[in-house]
Scaffold this active site. Structure first.
Site, short mmCIF file in Angstrom:
data_model
loop_
_atom_site.label_atom_id
_atom_site.label_comp_id
_atom_site.label_asym_id
_atom_site.label_seq_id
_atom_site.Cartn_x
_atom_site.Cartn_y
_atom_site.Cartn_z
CG ASP A 1 -1.92 1.15 1.21
OD1 ASP A 1 -1.63 2.18 0.58
OD2 ASP A 1 -2.99 1.01 1.83
CG HIS A 2 0.85 4.32 -3.09
ND1 HIS A 2 -0.32 3.78 -3.56
CD2 HIS A 2 0.66 5.66 -3.07
CE1 HIS A 2 -1.17 4.74 -3.82
NE2 HIS A 2 -0.61 5.90 -3.54
CG HIS B 1 -4.96 4.05 -0.28
ND1 HIS B 1 -3.92 3.15 -0.32
CD2 HIS B 1 -5.24 4.36 -1.57
CE1 HIS B 1 -3.60 2.92 -1.59
NE2 HIS B 1 -4.38 3.64 -2.35
#
Length: 484
Positions: A177-178, A240
């Protein structure tokens, strides 16, 4: 101040989907930046693997174009570019057949770190895992990186987890998950657990409420077909925003260790109360001067998929009882902005009287576009007009406070890929985290589908549907404005 760069071990990295958009925009430019920083050893090998018929020289040309487009300021030294390109190879691979796997096996070195980046659709995760083992390529020490979406509901997430678990242990799987790779997100933990100033106040006794916003100015664009099957809830909240919520709300882990951190995050997800229908606001953007409506972009005039969602969420534990978390995310909004806002309670008694004014301390943690933190504090208004209180920010922009190193912070993908090579899973989601997030999300989606709720239309360039403003107004609060 110069950031300390620690080189990683020698490694072989295979990028499945190596000619795709993510590889072109993020993965390859990110690896190049880490190479320029001295973090990647010159012996390392990067192998692109995709369906396209291409040789190694063709892939280097593809990568050179990607670097010139997405990392132009880093390409001034042609010698460095060529040295990086020399590390690249390519294999035309059939994810569901036998083509290319023997060639890939011949490129892998058994005595270095092996990592496989699945930059492909989740439907191919199981096929790739099976063939990596069937052709004797993956070992017990190999690592795989999988991109979201990791399922579209609890059952599909369980199926993906089971499929990967047939061939890889949980310690080998890196669910990326960036958002967790952003400098400010990690600094959230440093602020909380590295300073005696904040952690004693980080609870319902002192915090009035918390806002988490991820706003975008763009529409769904070319992602319309995918997005209309997903929506803002599945695309952003389940992963996110959920991860940001966990880092804000979790208890201090016993140590900065992957499982210790993820254990505490999991406790937060499991402590989330169900969300009442009146605490959910969904929206779709209308047509505007600069673009079509959501319905026009996805090509379905009957779509009830949300491009915006806001929720009022409660964490049912001792630390946060009575403190609401307001989450919102959407497209075609006023500004591109991601931030966490911690609003502390007002002092219980003002010694200055009502005429002086009252205000609250607010900690704002900006994730984009300008990473940094601002703490709003109350001071006396300058001048002879008596005791009047005003708010002023104590502002720390990373770019300004850290000088050159602040302007050269690595992109989230750069950091996370290097963590894969190091074998550090702290910033990656564990399988039980993913499943717990879907277990909370699924009933909310099922609820509005059963009620046949329709999203509210909102104008592009605004803060979203009017009812999302009322979500806070009815509690005597207000969203922080989206700053254009």
């Amino acid at each position: 101040m110069v950031a300390r760069v620690i080189p990683v071990e020698d490694f072989d990295l295979v990028i499945f989907g190596g000619t795709g958009d993510l590889a072109r925009r993020k993965i390859l430019p990110g690896l190049f930046h880490r190479y320029l920083a001295g973090q990647i050893p010159p012996e390392a090998r990067i192998v692109g693997a995709a369906r396209s018929e291409m040789d190694a020289e063709g892939y280097r040309a593809f990568t050179r174009e990607a670097l010139q487009e997405f990392a132009p300021n880093s390409c001034k030294d042609g010698g460095q570019v060529e040295a990086f390109l020399a590390m690249l190879s390519y294999v035309a691979i059939d994810a569901r057949g036998d083509g290319g796997w023997k060639e890939l096996a011949g490129l892998m070195r058994p005595d270095v770190v092996q990592a496989f980046y699945f930059s492909v659709a989740p439907a191919l995760f199981g096929d790739l895992a099976e063939r990596l083992h069937g052709h004797g390529i993956a070992t017990e020490a190999s690592r795989i990186v999988v991109e979201k979406p990791f399922g579209r509901d609890l059952e599909s997430a369980r199926q993906l987890n089971r499929g990967l678990a047939e061939y890889f242990t949980e310690e080998q799987i890196y669910r990326i998950d960036h958002y967790l790779g952003k400098e400010t997100v990690q600094n959230l933990m440093a602020v909380r657990f590295g300073n005696v100033l904040f952690e004693p106040l980080w609870n319902a006794q002192f915090v009035d409420h918390i806002q988490v916003t991820v706003a975008e100015t763009v529409g769904v664009g070319g992602r319309g077909e995918y997005y209309d099957k997903s929506g803002a809830m599945r695309d952003m909240v389940q992963n996110h925003l959920m991860q940001l919520l966990c880092l804000i709300a979790m208890e201090p882990p016993s140590k900065f260790d992957p499982d210790a951190v993820r254990d505490e995050k999991l406790k937060v997800i499991r402590a989330l109360d169900p969300v009442a229908p009146e605490d959910i606001v969904r929206g779709q953007y209308r047509a505007g001067e600069d673009g079509p409506s959501y319905l026009e972009e996805v090509g379905d005039p009957r779509s009830t998929t949300e491009s915006f969602i806001a929720l009022k969420v409660h964490v049912a534990n001792w630390r946060w009882n009575g403190t609401p978390f307001y989450l919102r995310t959407g497209k075609r909004l006023r500004a591109r902005m991601s931030e966490i806002v911690v609003v502390f309670k007002e002092p219980p008694h003002s010694i200055f009287g009502d005429d002086a004014g009252r205000s609250a301390n607010i900690l704002t943690i900006r994730l984009q576009p300008d990473e940094g933190m601002t703490l709003q504090v109350t001071i006396k208004e300058p001048g002879p007009g008596g005791m009047r209180l005003i708010d002023v920010p104590l502002d720390m922009s990373f770019a300004e406070a850290l000088g050159e190193s602040g302007n050269q912070m690595p992109d989230a993908y750069e950091r996370l890929i290097m963590d894969v090579v190091r074998g550090n899973q702290t910033l990656f989601m564990r399988g039980d985290e993913v499943e717990a997030a879907w277990a909370w999300t699924d009933p909310l989606i099922a609820g509005w589908e059963a009620r046949r709720d329709k999203p509210q239309a909102y104008h592009p360039g605004t803060n979203g549907p009017e009812d999302s403003l009322m979500l806070l107004h009815r509690d005597g609060r207000r969203w922080r404005d989206l700053e254009a």
